[in-house]
Design a protein around this motif. Structure first.
Motif, PDB file in Angstrom:
ATOM      1  N   UNK A  26     -19.342 -15.110  86.054  1.00 32.15           N
ATOM      2  CA  UNK A  26     -18.004 -15.619  85.725  1.00 32.15           C
ATOM      3  C   UNK A  26     -17.913 -16.131  84.291  1.00 32.15           C
ATOM      4  N   UNK A  27     -19.030 -16.597  83.749  1.00 35.95           N
ATOM      5  CA  UNK A  27     -19.008 -17.166  82.398  1.00 35.95           C
ATOM      6  C   UNK A  27     -18.521 -16.144  81.372  1.00 35.95           C
ATOM      7  N   UNK A  28     -18.701 -14.852  81.660  1.00 34.62           N
ATOM      8  CA  UNK A  28     -18.253 -13.819  80.702  1.00 34.62           C
ATOM      9  C   UNK A  28     -16.725 -13.839  80.601  1.00 34.62           C
ATOM     10  N   UNK A  29     -16.062 -13.904  81.759  1.00 35.77           N
ATOM     11  CA  UNK A  29     -14.592 -13.947  81.752  1.00 35.77           C
ATOM     12  C   UNK A  29     -14.100 -15.207  81.038  1.00 35.77           C
ATOM     13  N   UNK A  30     -14.755 -16.321  81.343  1.00 37.36           N
ATOM     14  CA  UNK A  30     -14.345 -17.585  80.712  1.00 37.36           C
ATOM     15  C   UNK A  30     -14.514 -17.522  79.196  1.00 37.36           C
ATOM     16  N   UNK A  31     -15.576 -16.850  78.761  1.00 41.21           N
ATOM     17  CA  UNK A  31     -15.856 -16.815  77.318  1.00 41.21           C
ATOM     18  C   UNK A  31     -14.721 -16.156  76.529  1.00 41.21           C
ATOM     19  N   UNK A  32     -14.127 -15.103  77.092  1.00 38.48           N
ATOM     20  CA  UNK A  32     -13.073 -14.393  76.347  1.00 38.48           C
ATOM     21  C   UNK A  32     -11.670 -14.936  76.656  1.00 38.48           C
ATOM     22  N   UNK A  33     -11.606 -16.030  77.402  1.00 36.08           N
ATOM     23  CA  UNK A  33     -10.329 -16.645  77.751  1.00 36.08           C
ATOM     24  C   UNK A  33     -10.049 -17.796  76.772  1.00 36.08           C
ATOM     25  N   UNK A  34      -8.803 -18.312  76.793  1.00 33.82           N
ATOM     26  CA  UNK A  34      -8.530 -19.458  75.918  1.00 33.82           C
ATOM     27  C   UNK A  34      -8.910 -20.766  76.626  1.00 33.82           C
ATOM     28  N   UNK A  35      -9.154 -21.808  75.840  1.00 34.27           N
ATOM     29  CA  UNK A  35      -9.572 -23.100  76.417  1.00 34.27           C
ATOM     30  C   UNK A  35      -8.650 -24.194  75.884  1.00 34.27           C
ATOM     31  N   UNK A  36      -7.659 -24.586  76.713  1.00 36.97           N
ATOM     32  CA  UNK A  36      -6.630 -25.544  76.268  1.00 36.97           C
ATOM     33  C   UNK A  36      -7.236 -26.869  75.819  1.00 36.97           C
ATOM     34  N   UNK A  37      -8.220 -27.358  76.563  1.00 34.05           N
ATOM     35  CA  UNK A  37      -8.807 -28.679  76.231  1.00 34.05           C
ATOM     36  C   UNK A  37      -9.378 -28.664  74.809  1.00 34.05           C
ATOM     37  N   UNK A  38     -10.079 -27.572  74.482  1.00 35.88           N
ATOM     38  CA  UNK A  38     -10.674 -27.484  73.138  1.00 35.88           C
ATOM     39  C   UNK A  38      -9.588 -27.401  72.074  1.00 35.88           C
ATOM     40  N   UNK A  39      -8.547 -26.602  72.371  1.00 37.24           N
ATOM     41  CA  UNK A  39      -7.442 -26.456  71.406  1.00 37.24           C
ATOM     42  C   UNK A  39      -6.836 -27.812  71.085  1.00 37.24           C
ATOM     43  N   UNK A  40      -6.561 -28.588  72.156  1.00 39.39           N
ATOM     44  CA  UNK A  40      -5.953 -29.922  71.962  1.00 39.39           C
ATOM     45  C   UNK A  40      -6.861 -30.829  71.135  1.00 39.39           C
ATOM     46  N   UNK A  41      -8.139 -30.771  71.496  1.00 35.57           N
ATOM     47  CA  UNK A  41      -9.120 -31.627  70.808  1.00 35.57           C
ATOM     48  C   UNK A  41      -9.173 -31.287  69.307  1.00 35.57           C
ATOM     49  N   UNK A  42      -9.235 -29.981  68.999  1.00 36.60           N
ATOM     50  CA  UNK A  42      -9.346 -29.571  67.592  1.00 36.60           C
ATOM     51  C   UNK A  42      -8.060 -29.873  66.824  1.00 36.60           C
ATOM     52  N   UNK A  43      -6.917 -29.722  67.523  1.00 36.58           N
ATOM     53  CA  UNK A  43      -5.641 -30.007  66.856  1.00 36.58           C
ATOM     54  C   UNK A  43      -5.571 -31.496  66.502  1.00 36.58           C
ATOM     55  N   UNK A  44      -5.966 -32.332  67.470  1.00 35.35           N
ATOM     56  CA  UNK A  44      -5.912 -33.779  67.265  1.00 35.35           C
ATOM     57  C   UNK A  44      -6.855 -34.223  66.150  1.00 35.35           C
ATOM     58  N   UNK A  45      -7.979 -33.508  66.005  1.00 31.52           N
ATOM     59  CA  UNK A  45      -8.952 -33.939  64.983  1.00 31.52           C
ATOM     60  C   UNK A  45      -8.805 -33.157  63.677  1.00 31.52           C
ATOM     61  N   UNK A  46      -7.704 -32.397  63.557  1.00 28.09           N
ATOM     62  CA  UNK A  46      -7.423 -31.672  62.312  1.00 28.09           C
ATOM     63  C   UNK A  46      -8.381 -30.518  62.045  1.00 28.09           C
ATOM     64  N   UNK A  47      -8.999 -29.974  63.106  1.00 27.62           N
ATOM     65  CA  UNK A  47      -9.923 -28.848  62.896  1.00 27.62           C
ATOM     66  C   UNK A  47      -9.294 -27.541  63.397  1.00 27.62           C
ATOM     67  N   UNK A  48      -8.091 -27.239  62.850  1.00 29.37           N
ATOM     68  CA  UNK A  48      -7.362 -26.055  63.308  1.00 29.37           C
ATOM     69  C   UNK A  48      -8.157 -24.766  63.131  1.00 29.37           C
ATOM     70  N   UNK A  49      -9.020 -24.725  62.092  1.00 32.60           N
ATOM     71  CA  UNK A  49      -9.792 -23.500  61.836  1.00 32.60           C
ATOM     72  C   UNK A  49     -10.687 -23.145  63.030  1.00 32.60           C
ATOM     73  N   UNK A  50     -11.079 -24.168  63.807  1.00 33.96           N
ATOM     74  CA  UNK A  50     -11.921 -23.892  64.976  1.00 33.96           C
ATOM     75  C   UNK A  50     -11.104 -23.284  66.124  1.00 33.96           C
TER      76      UNK A  50
END
Ligand code: UTP
Length: 298
Positions: free
Chosen positions: A61-85
């Motif tokens: 299952x980890x393969x499917x997850x790897x190519x999917x988007x991850x909302x939690x990470x997106x929010x975290x990076x947006x909040x910390x100004x790391x949009x490039x990630x």
């Protein structure tokens, strides 16, 4: 380019990497910071391939997850100004992936057959992600060019030591204008009966007529439905070509190959190459020193 779909068989048991592969897919083992299967997808994308059919199995299952988007990470990076990630983790959002489960690992031939319902009536690539290509290697692109010229299946081949032919599908054939016209193929032969030391490696351009053969293909070496056996049958009715790899390939499904790939890729990685090279030089010196001491009997 005319080849738009790729099948990535990833349902194998990965026994050479146990216990790491007991619950983690072999295809998700990282080389530096990317899993093996991401290298395969990036290589295919660079050749104009647009759709990926991934053959998965239990614990994959980890393969499917790897190519999917991850909302939690997106929010975290947006909040910390790391949009490039965010861009980095969402790189595959627009790519088409289909996942098919191979319920039982019956062999590579069977894994390829599982993709039949998703393949349109055109040539497609088969990519084994544990065969990792050096970034300067344009093997797949060159194979697609050969397919476009010949309109016949093309398999990648590499010259291997005779002591290793028992680990591969081996071809028999003659060189014609830079590519082998294949007259025979045998899966994992004994060195004494092997027709050559030209081994089939994990890149194929195949045509849909392979499916009819695979549907009737019986188990061969190791009790598995072998792709090589089906290709051998296909070779009786149409030409199949072997394209000799020009660059470097790593068998990252094998411990030693995996380590070599890690070292070579790390030495090219912008973030770590300098410090890693320094470490390697120091390590080599201390190994040399230890071996000199040993040979002097200290
Ligand atoms: P390998 O021969 O490397 O087998 O398969 P494996 O099970 O992955 O690994 P080892 O040898 O036990 O360590 C070649 C490719 O074919 C896929 C594998 O995932 C790998 O990409 N495969 C193999 C399947 O998808 N299904 C199978 O039934 C067998």
């Amino acid at each position: 380019m005319t080849v738009k779909q790729a099948i990535l068989p990833a349902a194998g048991l990965g026994t050479r990497f146990l216990p790491a592969t007991k619950a983690t897919p072999k295809e998700m083992l990282p080389l530096i910071d990317r899993p093996l299967i991401q290298y395969a997808v990036e290589e295919a994308l660079s050749c104009g391939i647009e759709e990926f059919i991934i053959i998965t199995g239990k614990h994959k299952r980890a393969i499917e997850d790897h190519f999917d988007s991850v909302c939690e990470l997106e929010e975290k990076f947006r909040a910390s100004g790391k949009e490039y990630l965010i861009e980095e983790i969402n790189r595959f959002n627009q790519i088409k992936f289909a996942y098919i489960r191979q319920r039982v690992a019956l062999g590579l031939g069977h894994a390829v057959l599982c993709a039949k319902p998703f393949v349109r009536g055109e040539a497609f690539a088969v990519i084994l992600s544990d065969d990792v290509m050096d970034s300067e290697n344009h093997l797949l692109k060159e194979m697609i060019e050969v397919y476009e010229e010949k309109k016949c299946p093309v398999v990648a081949v590499e010259e291997v030591p005779w002591t290793e032919v028992h680990r591969y599908g081996i071809i028999d054939g003659v060189l014609e204008g830079g590519v082998y016209r294949i007259s025979g193929m045998v899966e994992k032969p004994h060195p004494e009966s092997s027709p050559s030391n030209m081994a089939i490696i994990g890149r194929y351009i195949l045509t849909p007529d392979i499916f009819e053969i695979l549907e009737r293909q019986e188990a061969g070496k190791g009790g598995e439905i072998q792709l090589t056996d089906a290709l051998m049958k296909l070779a009786r009715t149409k030409d199949i070509y072997g394209y000799l790899i020009k660059g470097k390939r790593y068998d990252a499904g094998d411990k030693l190959g995996y380590l070599k790939a890690t070292v070579d890729l790390a030495l090219k990685n912008r973030e770590v190459s300098k410090d890693f090279e320094k470490y390697l030089v120091e390590k080599a010196r201390s190994l040399e020193h230890a071996s000199a001491q040993n040979s002097m009997g200290f």
